[in-house]
Design a protein around this motif. Structure first.
Motif, PDB file in Angstrom:
ATOM      1  N   PRO A  38       0.841  -1.207   0.000  1.00 10.77           N
ATOM      2  CA  PRO A  38       0.000   0.000   0.000  1.00 10.77           C
ATOM      3  C   PRO A  38       0.873   1.252   0.000  1.00 10.77           C
ATOM      4  O   PRO A  38       2.015   1.241   0.486  1.00 10.77           O
ATOM      5  N   LYS A  39       0.366   2.350  -0.522  1.00 13.63           N
ATOM      6  CA  LYS A  39       1.169   3.554  -0.721  1.00 13.63           C
ATOM      7  C   LYS A  39       1.774   4.104   0.570  1.00 13.63           C
ATOM      8  O   LYS A  39       2.845   4.707   0.563  1.00 13.63           O
ATOM      9  N   PRO A  78      -3.143  -0.612   6.262  1.00 12.88           N
ATOM     10  CA  PRO A  78      -4.536  -0.760   6.713  1.00 12.88           C
ATOM     11  C   PRO A  78      -4.858  -2.206   7.098  1.00 12.88           C
ATOM     12  O   PRO A  78      -4.103  -3.132   6.806  1.00 12.88           O
ATOM     13  N   ASP A  79      -5.965  -2.383   7.742  1.00 10.75           N
ATOM     14  CA  ASP A  79      -6.347  -3.699   8.248  1.00 10.75           C
ATOM     15  C   ASP A  79      -6.499  -4.736   7.148  1.00 10.75           C
ATOM     16  O   ASP A  79      -6.287  -5.939   7.376  1.00 10.75           O
ATOM     17  N   ASP A  80      -6.862  -4.316   5.947  1.00 14.65           N
ATOM     18  CA  ASP A  80      -7.089  -5.270   4.871  1.00 14.65           C
ATOM     19  C   ASP A  80      -5.828  -5.554   4.053  1.00 14.65           C
ATOM     20  O   ASP A  80      -5.889  -6.236   3.024  1.00 14.65           O
ATOM     21  N   ASP A 106      -0.156  -9.588   5.176  1.00 17.47           N
ATOM     22  CA  ASP A 106       0.624  -9.706   6.412  1.00 17.47           C
ATOM     23  C   ASP A 106       2.034  -9.129   6.257  1.00 17.47           C
ATOM     24  O   ASP A 106       2.588  -8.557   7.202  1.00 17.47           O
ATOM     25  N   TRP A 107       2.624  -9.309   5.076  1.00 15.69           N
ATOM     26  CA  TRP A 107       3.981  -8.802   4.868  1.00 15.69           C
ATOM     27  C   TRP A 107       4.010  -7.279   4.964  1.00 15.69           C
ATOM     28  O   TRP A 107       4.886  -6.698   5.595  1.00 15.69           O
ATOM     29  N   SER A 108       3.035  -6.634   4.359  1.00 13.25           N
ATOM     30  CA  SER A 108       2.963  -5.172   4.430  1.00 13.25           C
ATOM     31  C   SER A 108       2.736  -4.709   5.857  1.00 13.25           C
ATOM     32  O   SER A 108       3.287  -3.695   6.293  1.00 13.25           O
ATOM     33  N   LYS A 109       1.920  -5.433   6.614  1.00 14.87           N
ATOM     34  CA  LYS A 109       1.686  -5.076   8.008  1.00 14.87           C
ATOM     35  C   LYS A 109       2.970  -5.203   8.823  1.00 14.87           C
ATOM     36  O   LYS A 109       3.285  -4.353   9.665  1.00 14.87           O
TER      37      LYS A 109
END
Length: 745
Positions: free
Chosen positions: A518-519, A575-577, A580-583
């Motif tokens: 995500p950006k 964001p929540d959606d 997992d890697w981005s989180k």
């Protein structure tokens, strides 16, 4: 006179050598503000540990001959050996044998000579030993020197004044216990601190008057017409003429459990149960905590030494805080020796680990995942040094590091792939991350795989600097390595591909990977910023169109220009959606990314394809710098000067360089207990307090650390960091850019 002119000539020669070559400046930096490198007081510590058990230390002083003596429960001690980074010990002083037979309980100074208190008299070896004033307090342990060889002594309950003029007086300290005695030269008055009161003794009138009452006092100092009274919960001020308390009790301190207070040249010094600190004119404190400064943190006594240093006596020994006049250039010379003497492993810039309680002669050089990055940062610093000074020593350092960097590529069989590190064989099981180590065809050597983007951007940064500033064989060798690495990346679809044919975990600049984030996730911006700078560098020095074509393809068809221009204030958690890697990548601010950004800004800005892009890249760099300003990071401020902006916090950069500790050992550091700092709520950037602490009060760390980190426990004296990447890079880059002057006498 002849010697004077000879020394002057040498000084001028050395200065001319230091400034042998004027900094190369392009139009963007020609009119920048400049920090004038004048001498400043650099502090460091010489420590002396106790070598006996059950030893209590009471006070420490230095006489006019610069001899240090310590009053202890086992008689007079003296310092033995002891240098910066090489601690000495406190041992029994047998110099004057008759004193060893006396029951010395306290030491003070009078006219910069040692004065002793024993069970019979106040005495000294100065003045041919003629000072011998008998008293009647066989259990006396407290005394203070006044004027005209007058001394007030106490055993805790009774006071006795003795003087060379035989003007004696004795009186009880009613309903209280004497803790300490201080003499005020301005008013010719002794102030006696009890647990719950303060009294004044006038030696001329021989009157004892209680002037203030309270409770739980433990220390006393005199500052002008104020008495500074310490407690275990801060300190208070009392007017010495009226005996009235001034204002509220001060608790906005590094620590409130005060154990000792001293006025040294108009500055209040405090000892506490957690180190020592000095109150500055701006209301803030210089804090001396941990083994970087002191053998122990329980402070018993503080005094000014005759050489201008400060003696801080703790329960575990003596810390001597030394102030040496030096310039940043002088500091650089010390750090250059530190790096070369203790931190070069096979040409790499390495850490010294497994130290025995900070003993720098007991450690071993360690490999690192980031041998490539730390070495390229150190190498770039040496290139800048060579560009400024034309030093043959700097050139040789570059040669040796370049040998190591080239071997990272040819020690493995993967074309164009730089190893993380290499080491002689037989040590894999003993090294960190043994699963990453691979054997070579040569049974004598192993190499480390899984190279990351951290190393890649470091490589391109250093080689770009070298290709730009060198005019010898190193220029061509640097260009070859730029082409070698970038050809590997372009050939492998914007990945670094390891020996197993798979992309490494972090060496990924392909749009399929980058734009999957995500950006607001920082990896999307950092990967775009780094790869465009890397491709620009490769095109600038090789002229190969494939690099330019790939860069414009990424910017125009895959949004990489938008990615790298994403505002830093909008970098946030996924964001929540999100996947997992981005989180995982966005759980908090990544300070290693900050390091990669700024190292990459050299190629991003300097080798921009056109002026339009250069303007945009400058905007992105300054946007990043704005959000980093609270950290007062010397390297980031100086690297921002590359853009030619007039505002890049030059004073804060110089502050970082001046305040950085000479001792780079990883001593345990604690600051989270401090009462003089303002804490912040937990946040994405992990900024813990509103204003960053000076580098010499926080844990030693590289540029990829959080400058707002307050504590580090568990590595107490176990490792020494190299100054090559931490300090020398920003200093020499600042010299090259012309924003730090040559040393000025």
């Amino acid at each position: 006179m002849r010697t004077y002119f000879k020394n002057l000539a040498w000084s001028l020669l050395l200065l001319s050598l230091a400034c042998a070559k004027a900094p190369k400046q392009d139009d963007s930096t020609a009119s920048m503000p400049v920090y004038k490198d004048v001498p400043y007081p650099q502090d460091y510590s010489i420590k002396y540990a106790i070598n006996k058990e059950d030893l209590n230390l009471f006070s420490a002083h230095m006489d006019r001959n610069q001899l240090i003596q310590v009053a202890s429960s086992q008689g007079i001690l003296r310092t033995h050996d002891g240098q910066f980074l090489y601690p000495g010990i406190l041992m029994e002083d047998k110099t004057y044998r008759p004193l060893t037979d006396k029951k010395i309980t306290a030491i003070t100074l009078y006219k910069n000579q040692f004065i002793y208190l024993d069970d019979k008299a106040v005495l000294s070896n100065a003045w041919a030993g003629t000072l011998y004033l008998k008293h009647n307090l066989p259990r006396a342990t407290i005394f203070s020197a006044g004027k005209d060889f007058g001394f007030l002594i106490s055993d805790g309950g009774t006071l006795q004044y003795v003087s060379k003029s035989n003007n004696s007086w004795t009186g009880a300290f009613a309903n209280d216990t004497v803790l300490t005695i201080k003499f005020d030269h301005n008013s010719n008055t002794f102030y006696i601190l009890g647990k719950n009161s303060i009294a004044a003794f006038d030696p001329q009138k021989q009157t004892l008057t209680t002037i203030f009452k309270g409770e739980k006092f433990n220390s006393l100092a005199i500052l002008g017409n104020k008495l500074i009274v310490g407690t275990l919960d801060g300190y208070m001020e009392v007017a010495s003429d009226t005996g009235k308390k001034i204002g509220e009790t001060h608790k906005n301190l590094p620590w409130t459990e005060i154990t000792y207070i001293e006025n040294i040249d108009g500055n209040l010094w405090f000892g506490s149960t957690k180190g020592a600190f000095m109150l500055r004119e701006d209301g803030k404190f210089n804090y001396y905590y941990g083994k970087r400064w002191l053998p122990g943190n329980m402070v018993n006594h503080i005094s000014k030494a005759n050489d201008g240093s400060i003696l801080i006596l703790t329960d575990a020994g003596l810390g001597q805080i030394v102030y040496k006049e030096m310039t940043l250039y002088d500091k650089a010379q010390y750090y250059e020796k530190q790096v070369r003497n203790r931190h070069i492993r096979l040409g790499f810039n390495s850490s010294l680990v497994d130290l025995d309680n900070g003993n720098i002669d007991s450690g071993r050089l360690s490999d690192s995942d980031n041998d490539g990055l730390w070495t390229t940062m150190c190498l770039a610093g040496e290139v800048f040094r060579y560009a400024v000074t034309e030093s043959e020593d700097a050139l040789q350092n570059c040669m040796e590091s370049m040998d190591a960097m080239e071997r990272l590529f040819n020690i493995n069989k993967v074309p164009g792939f730089p190893s993380r590190s290499f080491e002689r064989s037989g040590y894999i099981e003993r090294l960190g991350d043994p699963e990453r180590w691979q054997h070579t065809d040569d049974p004598e050597w192993d190499w480390k795989s899984t190279t990351s983007s951290d190393e890649a951007i470091g490589h391109i940064f250093a080689y770009g600097v070298m290709a730009e500033l060198m005019d010898n064989e190193l220029k061509d060798r640097a260009i070859v390595l730029i082409d070698t690495l970038m050809s590997h990346i372009v050939r492998n679809d914007m990945y670094m591909v390891d020996f197993d044919g798979k992309p490494t975990t972090w060496g990924r600049w392909n749009p399929e990977y980058v734009n999957a984030r995500p950006k607001m996730v920082g990896d999307r911006k950092i990967n775009a910023s780094n790869i465009i700078g890397m491709l620009q560098t490769a095109y600038h020095f090789t002229g190969k169109e494939k690099y330019k074509e790939k860069a414009f393809d990424l910017m125009e068809n895959h949004g990489y220009l938008d990615n790298l221009m994403w505002p830093m204030k909008d970098v946030a958690m996924a964001p929540d959606d999100a996947d997992d890697w981005s989180k995982m990548l966005s759980e908090s601010w990544n300070h290693s990314d900050d390091e990669m950004y700024f190292v990459g800004y050299w190629g991003l800005y300097k080798y921009a394809f056109n002026d339009t892009l250069k303007t945009k890249f400058k905007e992105a760099i300054i946007d990043h710098w704005e959000i980093e300003r609270p950290e007062k990071e010397g390297a980031w401020n100086i690297m921002t000067a590359l853009t030619g902006t007039q505002e890049f916090d030059l004073e804060e950069a110089a502050w970082y360089l001046r305040e950085h500790p000479m001792d780079l050992v990883t001593w345990d550091i604690m600051n989270s207990h401090r009462k003089d700092i303002t804490f912040m709520e937990p946040n994405f950037r992990n900024q813990t307090i509103t204003e960053v602490l000076p580098p010499d009060e926080r844990p030693v760390q590289r540029h990829n650390g959080n400058m707002f980190r307050l504590d580090r426990i568990g590595k107490d004296g176990g490792e020494e960091y190299s100054a090559g990447d931490i300090w020398l890079l920003p200093y020499w880059m600042g010299r090259y850019l012309g924003v730090i002057s040559a040393p000025v006498n």
